[in-house]
Design an enzyme around this catalytic site. Structure first.
Site, PDB file in Angstrom:
ATOM      1  N   LYS A  54       0.770  -1.213  -0.076  1.00  0.00           N
ATOM      2  CA  LYS A  54      -0.046  -0.124  -0.061  1.00  0.00           C
ATOM      3  C   LYS A  54       0.929   1.184   0.062  1.00  0.00           C
ATOM      4  O   LYS A  54       2.106   1.250   0.285  1.00  0.00           O
ATOM      5  CB  LYS A  54      -1.038   0.140   1.281  1.00  0.00           C
ATOM      6  CG  LYS A  54      -1.880  -1.159   1.188  1.00  0.00           C
ATOM      7  CD  LYS A  54      -2.907  -1.134   0.091  1.00  0.00           C
ATOM      8  CE  LYS A  54      -3.828  -2.407   0.190  1.00  0.00           C
ATOM      9  NZ  LYS A  54      -3.298  -3.513  -0.543  1.00  0.00           N
ATOM     10  N   ASP A  55       0.105   2.449  -0.468  1.00  0.00           N
ATOM     11  CA  ASP A  55       0.804   3.616  -0.313  1.00  0.00           C
ATOM     12  C   ASP A  55       1.568   4.101   0.930  1.00  0.00           C
ATOM     13  O   ASP A  55       1.059   3.702   1.927  1.00  0.00           O
ATOM     14  CB  ASP A  55      -0.063   4.859  -0.837  1.00  0.00           C
ATOM     15  CG  ASP A  55      -0.774   4.581  -2.000  1.00  0.00           C
ATOM     16  OD1 ASP A  55      -0.461   5.207  -3.001  1.00  0.00           O
ATOM     17  OD2 ASP A  55      -1.482   3.660  -2.285  1.00  0.00           O
ATOM     18  N   LYS A  56       2.641   4.804   0.712  1.00  0.00           N
ATOM     19  CA  LYS A  56       3.461   5.368   2.144  1.00  0.00           C
ATOM     20  C   LYS A  56       2.596   6.740   2.581  1.00  0.00           C
ATOM     21  O   LYS A  56       2.021   6.618   3.699  1.00  0.00           O
ATOM     22  CB  LYS A  56       4.884   5.518   1.833  1.00  0.00           C
ATOM     23  CG  LYS A  56       5.511   6.193   2.927  1.00  0.00           C
ATOM     24  CD  LYS A  56       6.867   6.702   2.645  1.00  0.00           C
ATOM     25  CE  LYS A  56       7.420   7.356   3.835  1.00  0.00           C
ATOM     26  NZ  LYS A  56       9.077   7.601   3.580  1.00  0.00           N
TER      27      LYS A  56
END
Length: 708
Positions: free
Chosen positions: A314-316
């Site tokens: 998942k995105d940071k």
């Protein structure tokens, strides 16, 4: 559609021709919320989604395409005959074979008469190197043989064990469910140091893995030769065995014994299942990479990062919710550590025991709640014509843009986060070096520092300048798990080609293969941009499309289900652009039968990969490739405009409704004047679902016609 393509990042090619608008995303971390959708399409934060879905799933989602897979058969016994009534094809070579005991080494029983004879002939050919030139020997060594398909895991274990016992100079590789054999390069190297009989006996000892056992080579009076043998065994089997030279009755010999912490003797599957402990949980992380979060949790719990399994990264720069499973940790112990995790921006919920780990792609997609602030029309240009700069005009632009993408979808690029955040070196450059099996260059690229004097960059710079892995490890922040794992391995094995290979092997498989996937993703992005700019938006002869079954569902992405469009089908308009797929480079995919096929060959050749097998044997990595739809379409898309003229009194920036657990105390990434500007401008809230491996930032870019 724009045809100008920036191949360094993500190409700029659009599928719709609306004007778009400017705006800013991720002013606050809570402006970008990602919630995983489980295999049933439910949010992992919902109580109804917390049922134990971890036993074998028959309708899993392909990690590359999001298409439904064929049902996976359940085996009711250890006999391969249990698969005869399933839909999974069984190779003819293994149809009449029953799965024997692990103590049985009779290949005729395990493989059948026909395959056993083929294997013996393969061995005879492999052993006969007399009269061959160096290049012919190399070609012979790289040959392999398929033993057939073995869907039963127990049967595969029997095949591996029996082949290596009878022919210790062979290595067996599973490309599920197929098993292939080839000459073992480690055996060849050892046989140059000791006799072939000793090499065979040593490999039988290694393959048996009997705790407490040892093996002694013949006496050797040459100290330099003994040192060479010690170094080889330490380099290739250092984690499994320990060696020492001892003198007895005037004779010096090398003794090898299994380490006490080495791999235990293989146990029965049912025993392993009883002993393994799996704990599932929902992870909410904020401003953290998935792999960074896993590394911290692993260090806190005293387990390996590879003991964690997940469905996707998942995105940071976001608040994200995703399912995870950790092995060898009880639910109670995990709950005891939640306070420590919260200090690092991680919140754990729905902790419970499950029966098995997760798999990559074992999800239906992700749900996104996004907020785009400070909406404004594009500045007047040839691309973006000027218009009245009023809120009502802007509202029309937004409505046109969102409805266009809702109806037509967007170009299914891999997003920039796929290639890492580095400015000097990207992950795809590291992946290219690994595909060329240039381990030293790949390590140097990986440790290329960014501009600045932060601790991580200082440690990387020190390693490149001095080559001292031990000192660099002392400088590397504890949070950088990948860098620290590699530096430890480089300190132990050295910084030569073999040492660099061991450094990559020290990483869990998911981290190891990430850079290779990044390179293939970059090629795919360039391919789709070239396809749209050169062949347009219509389906052309030679394009690849999904084949539909009789019920109208899309079948799996394996090679037989990919159809090449004919000239008649192009003329009749049988297929639409939404059905077109492009291959991710790999060793099992078919390339398009039109100009795109030539483009792929030339593109790979430009990077020196014209004959690339897409296997890195030294790192135990195989890239079969897959097919990715050219277009993606958001599902369940809703949007809301808030601001001075929207009629809802929304002059506070339009906060969206999120799951109750995502309460953030973070400071906004903007100044107070910027916050005031948000209050006086339109704000767009977007909510939609995407299939796995699709990127919300790419969807947003299609809507806005700019990089958000």
């Amino acid at each position: 559609m724009k045809g100008d393509c920036d191949v360094v990042n993500v190409p700029i090619c659009f599928i719709s021709n609306h004007e778009g608008f400017d705006g800013s995303i991720k002013n606050f971390t809570r402006d970008f919320v990602v919630t995983e959708l489980d295999i049933n399409g439910l949010l992992v934060t919902k109580p109804t989604a917390i049922l134990d879905v971890f036993p074998r799933i028959s309708n899993a989602i392909s990690p590359c395409t999001g298409r439904n897979r064929e049902p996976v058969p359940e085996f009711k016994s250890n006999s391969i005959s249990a698969t005869q009534d399933t839909d999974v094809p069984v190779d003819d070579k293994s149809r009449d074979v029953t799965s024997p005991s692990l103590d049985n080494f009779d290949l005729k029983v395990i493989l059948g008469q026909l395959v056993s004879e083929e294997l013996e002939q393969f061995v005879v050919t492999l052993k006969d190197e007399s009269g061959l030139r160096g290049d012919e020997v190399e070609k012979l060594v790289n040959q392999d043989l398929s033993l057939g398909s073995f869907p039963d895991k127990h049967h595969r274990a029997c095949v591996h064990r029996a082949v290596r016992h009878n022919f210790p100079f062979l290595m067996t590789v599973t490309i599920q469910p197929e098993i292939r054999v080839r000459g073992d390069p480690d055996y060849r190297e050892l046989s140059r140091l000791v006799t072939e009989m000793e090499a065979e006996d040593f490999f039988r000892f290694i393959n048996a893995k009997e705790q407490g056992s040892s093996y002694t080579f013949r006496p050797d009076h040459d100290k330099e030769h003994r040192t060479a043998v010690h170094h080889f065994l330490s380099r290739r089997f250092g984690k499994l065995v320990e060696t020492k030279s001892f003198c007895e009755q005037g004779e010096t010999a090398i003794s090898v014994r299994l380490r006490e912490r080495g791999r235990p003797k293989k146990r029965k599957a049912e025993d392993c299942k009883k002993e393994e402990v799996y704990t599932a949980f929902t992870l909410c992380k904020e401003n953290l990479e998935t792999l960074e979060a896993i590394s911290y949790m692993a260090a806190t719990l005293g387990v390996l990062p590879s003991d964690f399994t997940y469905c996707g990264i998942k995105d940071k720069r976001a608040i994200t919710y995703q399912s995870m499973v950790v092995k060898k940790v009880s639910p109670q112990r995990l709950k005891e550590k939640t306070a420590e995790f919260e200090k690092r921006g991680m919140r754990l919920s729905h902790v419970r025991s499950v029966s098995e780990p997760l798999r990559l792609g074992q999800l239906q997609g992700n749900h996104f709640d996004l907020v785009v602030r400070d909406l404004r029309p594009h500045k007047a240009s040839d691309t973006h014509p000027s218009g009245p700069d009023t809120p009502s005009h802007l509202a029309v632009l937004v409505q046109q843009a969102v409805e266009n993408v809702k109806a037509r979808g967007f170009v299914n690029y891999y997003g920039p986060q796929r290639f890492g955040t580095g400015q000097n070196v990207r992950s795809d450059q590291v992946g290219l070096a690994l595909l060329k099996e240039d381990m030293v260059s790949a390590v140097h690229l990986f440790f290329t520092p960014e501009e600045g004097d932060d601790p991580q960059s200082r440690a990387k710079r020190h390693f490149l300048q001095t080559g001292d892995a031990k000192e660099s490890l002392a400088l590397m922040p504890l949070s950088k798990a990948r860098e620290r794992l590699m530096l430890r391995a480089l300190h132990r094995y050295g910084t030569g080609a073999d040492g660099c290979a061991q450094a990559w092997l020290s990483l869990p498989h998911g981290m190891r293969v990430f850079s290779l996937h990044a390179y293939c993703s970059r090629v795919w992005n360039e391919a789709v941009a070239h396809r749209l700019s050169s062949l347009g938006h219509l389906v052309r002869q030679g394009d690849l499309v999904w084949v539909q079954d009789h019920q109208g569902g899309t079948v799996d992405s394996n090679l037989p289900q990919i159809h090449v469009v004919t000239s008649e089908e192009e003329k009749d308009g049988v297929y639409t652009l939404e059905q077109v797929v492009l291959p991710m480079p790999g060793n099992t995919v078919r390339y398009p039968g039109n100009a795109m096929g030539t483009w792929y060959k030339e593109r790979l050749a430009s990077d020196g990969l014209e004959n690339c097998p897409f296997r890195v044997s030294a790192l135990k990595l195989n890239l079969p490739g897959c097919y990715r739809p050219l277009l993606a379409c958001p599902r369940n898309l809703t949007y809301r405009l808030q601001g001075p003229t929207t009629g809802d009194g929304g002059r506070e920036g339009g906060a969206a409704s999120y799951s109750g657990e995502a309460k953030s105390e973070e400071k906004p990434n903007c100044t107070s004047s910027k916050m005031k500007q948000d209050a006086d401008s339109l704000t767009l809230t977007l909510n939609f679902d995407l299939e796995s491996s699709c990127y919300a930032t790419v969807c947003l870019r299609e809507i806005m016609k700019c990089d958000p």
